[in-house]
Write a protein that holds these residues in place. Structure first.
Motif, PDB file in Angstrom:
ATOM      1  N   GLY A  17      67.030  34.457   7.034  1.00  4.28           N
ATOM      2  CA  GLY A  17      66.319  35.175   8.088  1.00  4.28           C
ATOM      3  C   GLY A  17      66.591  34.654   9.481  1.00  4.28           C
ATOM      4  O   GLY A  17      66.579  35.404  10.449  1.00  4.28           O
ATOM      5  N   ALA A  18      66.817  33.346   9.594  1.00  2.00           N
ATOM      6  CA  ALA A  18      67.002  32.728  10.905  1.00  2.00           C
ATOM      7  C   ALA A  18      68.248  31.835  10.871  1.00  2.00           C
ATOM      8  O   ALA A  18      69.099  31.966  10.001  1.00  2.00           O
ATOM      9  CB  ALA A  18      65.757  31.914  11.270  1.00  2.00           C
ATOM     10  N   HIS A 193      56.916  40.293  10.056  1.00  2.00           N
ATOM     11  CA  HIS A 193      58.322  40.000   9.741  1.00  2.00           C
ATOM     12  C   HIS A 193      59.106  39.692  11.009  1.00  2.00           C
ATOM     13  O   HIS A 193      59.879  40.506  11.506  1.00  2.00           O
ATOM     14  CB  HIS A 193      58.921  41.159   8.951  1.00  2.00           C
ATOM     15  CG  HIS A 193      58.207  41.402   7.655  1.00  2.00           C
ATOM     16  ND1 HIS A 193      58.200  40.478   6.629  1.00  2.00           N
ATOM     17  CD2 HIS A 193      57.429  42.435   7.233  1.00  2.00           C
ATOM     18  CE1 HIS A 193      57.482  40.938   5.621  1.00  2.00           C
ATOM     19  NE2 HIS A 193      56.997  42.121   5.964  1.00  2.00           N
ATOM     20  N   THR A 194      58.869  38.463  11.502  1.00  2.00           N
ATOM     21  CA  THR A 194      59.442  38.037  12.785  1.00  2.00           C
ATOM     22  C   THR A 194      60.365  36.828  12.637  1.00  2.00           C
ATOM     23  O   THR A 194      60.747  36.206  13.626  1.00  2.00           O
ATOM     24  CB  THR A 194      58.320  37.665  13.763  1.00  2.00           C
ATOM     25  OG1 THR A 194      57.495  36.641  13.150  1.00  2.00           O
ATOM     26  CG2 THR A 194      57.447  38.869  14.089  1.00  2.00           C
ATOM     27  N   HIS A 195      60.733  36.499  11.394  1.00  2.00           N
ATOM     28  CA  HIS A 195      61.568  35.313  11.163  1.00  2.00           C
ATOM     29  C   HIS A 195      62.959  35.541  11.746  1.00  2.00           C
ATOM     30  O   HIS A 195      63.637  36.502  11.407  1.00  2.00           O
ATOM     31  CB  HIS A 195      61.657  35.044   9.651  1.00  2.00           C
ATOM     32  CG  HIS A 195      62.213  33.692   9.319  1.00  2.00           C
ATOM     33  ND1 HIS A 195      61.776  32.546   9.927  1.00  2.00           N
ATOM     34  CD2 HIS A 195      63.171  33.305   8.441  1.00  2.00           C
ATOM     35  CE1 HIS A 195      62.425  31.503   9.427  1.00  2.00           C
ATOM     36  NE2 HIS A 195      63.285  31.950   8.535  1.00  2.00           N
ATOM     37  N   GLY A 196      63.360  34.670  12.657  1.00  2.00           N
ATOM     38  CA  GLY A 196      64.693  34.785  13.238  1.00  2.00           C
ATOM     39  C   GLY A 196      64.748  35.492  14.580  1.00  2.00           C
ATOM     40  O   GLY A 196      65.835  35.727  15.113  1.00  2.00           O
ATOM     41  N   THR A 197      63.589  35.805  15.167  1.00  2.00           N
ATOM     42  CA  THR A 197      63.604  36.517  16.450  1.00  2.00           C
ATOM     43  C   THR A 197      64.283  35.695  17.544  1.00  2.00           C
ATOM     44  O   THR A 197      65.111  36.211  18.305  1.00  2.00           O
ATOM     45  CB  THR A 197      62.177  36.881  16.910  1.00  2.00           C
ATOM     46  OG1 THR A 197      61.334  35.730  16.750  1.00  2.00           O
ATOM     47  CG2 THR A 197      61.611  38.026  16.113  1.00  2.00           C
ATOM     48  N   HIS A 240      56.623  35.383   6.432  1.00  2.00           N
ATOM     49  CA  HIS A 240      57.286  35.926   7.624  1.00  2.00           C
ATOM     50  C   HIS A 240      58.724  36.291   7.274  1.00  2.00           C
ATOM     51  O   HIS A 240      59.625  35.458   7.340  1.00  2.00           O
ATOM     52  CB  HIS A 240      57.249  34.903   8.767  1.00  2.00           C
ATOM     53  CG  HIS A 240      55.867  34.577   9.234  1.00  2.00           C
ATOM     54  ND1 HIS A 240      55.152  35.413  10.072  1.00  2.00           N
ATOM     55  CD2 HIS A 240      55.059  33.522   8.966  1.00  2.00           C
ATOM     56  CE1 HIS A 240      53.961  34.878  10.306  1.00  2.00           C
ATOM     57  NE2 HIS A 240      53.881  33.738   9.652  1.00  2.00           N
ATOM     58  N   GLY A 241      58.926  37.537   6.905  1.00  2.00           N
ATOM     59  CA  GLY A 241      60.231  37.988   6.446  1.00  2.00           C
ATOM     60  C   GLY A 241      61.228  38.186   7.570  1.00  2.00           C
ATOM     61  O   GLY A 241      60.882  38.158   8.756  1.00  2.00           O
ATOM     62  N   PRO A 242      62.503  38.403   7.199  1.00  2.58           N
ATOM     63  CA  PRO A 242      63.551  38.602   8.196  1.00  2.58           C
ATOM     64  C   PRO A 242      63.461  39.973   8.852  1.00  2.58           C
ATOM     65  O   PRO A 242      62.863  40.901   8.307  1.00  2.58           O
ATOM     66  CB  PRO A 242      64.836  38.493   7.365  1.00  2.58           C
ATOM     67  CG  PRO A 242      64.423  38.979   6.006  1.00  2.58           C
ATOM     68  CD  PRO A 242      63.027  38.468   5.817  1.00  2.58           C
TER      69      PRO A 242
END
Length: 253
Positions: A17-18, A193-197, A240-242
């Motif tokens: 995801g990040a 779902h904000t993982h990797g913003t 917190h998904g991708p």
């Protein structure tokens, strides 16, 4: 026309995801060529970070040397650093580059709340901030680094991200050595779902700068890209998904 060569110095996220995985995905989707110097291997998923294994600083620099000497570099994106020693070593190597934009996302805490940088590493971030074209902290990271005056202290630009703010509207502020340059406000996108913003935003900015865009133009493009990705989140995992991948975004944005 050759793709922009983007060197990513960051950690690996086993959940995809990040980290390096989000960086490579973003640069590739935006038409760039992603190269990597991996600083740490993490065991993590949407719920949290279970383990971190730092890559020795000399191996990080060897990865950088390998691709810079052969392929070359048009822009650099720095994410998770792993240790103070690595921060210093990466700064030493980047100081040898000329006219290459450097985007520094000072990763300290994962979306799940897991700490990814100790106090010594955060202190060593000063070298990287002094080299950076743009530093992209979120609200807690900006506070830990000393606030908006870091733009003056390190003669750089700071994109103070507002995603951790309260309320229905969120504001990102671009601050330069002379003060506020520009701000952007948008309605909050309601999703967990904000993982990797942060990784995605910084990589998108680096990709656009490597392709020749000016800083404000690159930031505006990257913000739109991240908002699109948030709305396309597939809902993976239990936490917190991708985000999603906006295929073809660079062709119409």
């Amino acid at each position: 026309m050759k793709p922009a060569r983007i060197l990513i110095v960051a950690g690996s996220d086993s959940g995809g995801g990040a980290g390096i995985q989000a960086d490579i995905r973003t640069v590739t989707l935006l038409g760039g060529h992603a190269m990597t110097a991996i600083t740490a291997i993490t065991a993590q998923n949407t719920i949290g970070v279970q383990a971190v294994h730092a890559v020795p600083a000399d191996m990080v620099v060897k990865q950088m040397d390998s691709v810079i000497s052969d392929i070359g570099v048009d822009a650099v994106k720095i994410g998770m650093i792993g240790s103070a020693m690595t921060a210093e070593a990466v700064a030493d190597r980047l100081a040898q580059l000329t006219n290459v934009p450097i985007i520094f996302d000072p990763v300290m805490v994962a979306t799940s709340g897991s700490v990814l940088a100790d106090q010594a590493t955060v202190a060593a971030f000063e070298r990287l901030m002094a080299l950076a074209t743009l530093v992209t902290p979120n609200i807690p990271e900006l506070e830990a680094l000393g606030g908006e005056q870091i733009a003056i202290c390190f003669d750089t630009h700071v994109l103070a991200k507002g995603g951790h703010g309260e309320g229905a509207m969120l504001t990102d502020r671009l601050i330069g050595p002379g003060g506020l340059v520009k701000s952007w406000s948008n309605a909050r996108i309601e999703t967990i779902h904000t993982h990797g913003t942060g990784c995605t935003l910084a990589s998108a900015i680096a990709a656009r700068l490597g392709q020749g865009s000016m800083l404000i133009e690159a930031i505006e493009f990257a913000r739109k890209y991240v908002r699109e990705a948030l709305m396309l989140a597939p809902g993976l995992g239990q936490g917190h998904g991708p985000m999603g991948a906006p295929f073809g975004f660079h062709q119409h944005a």
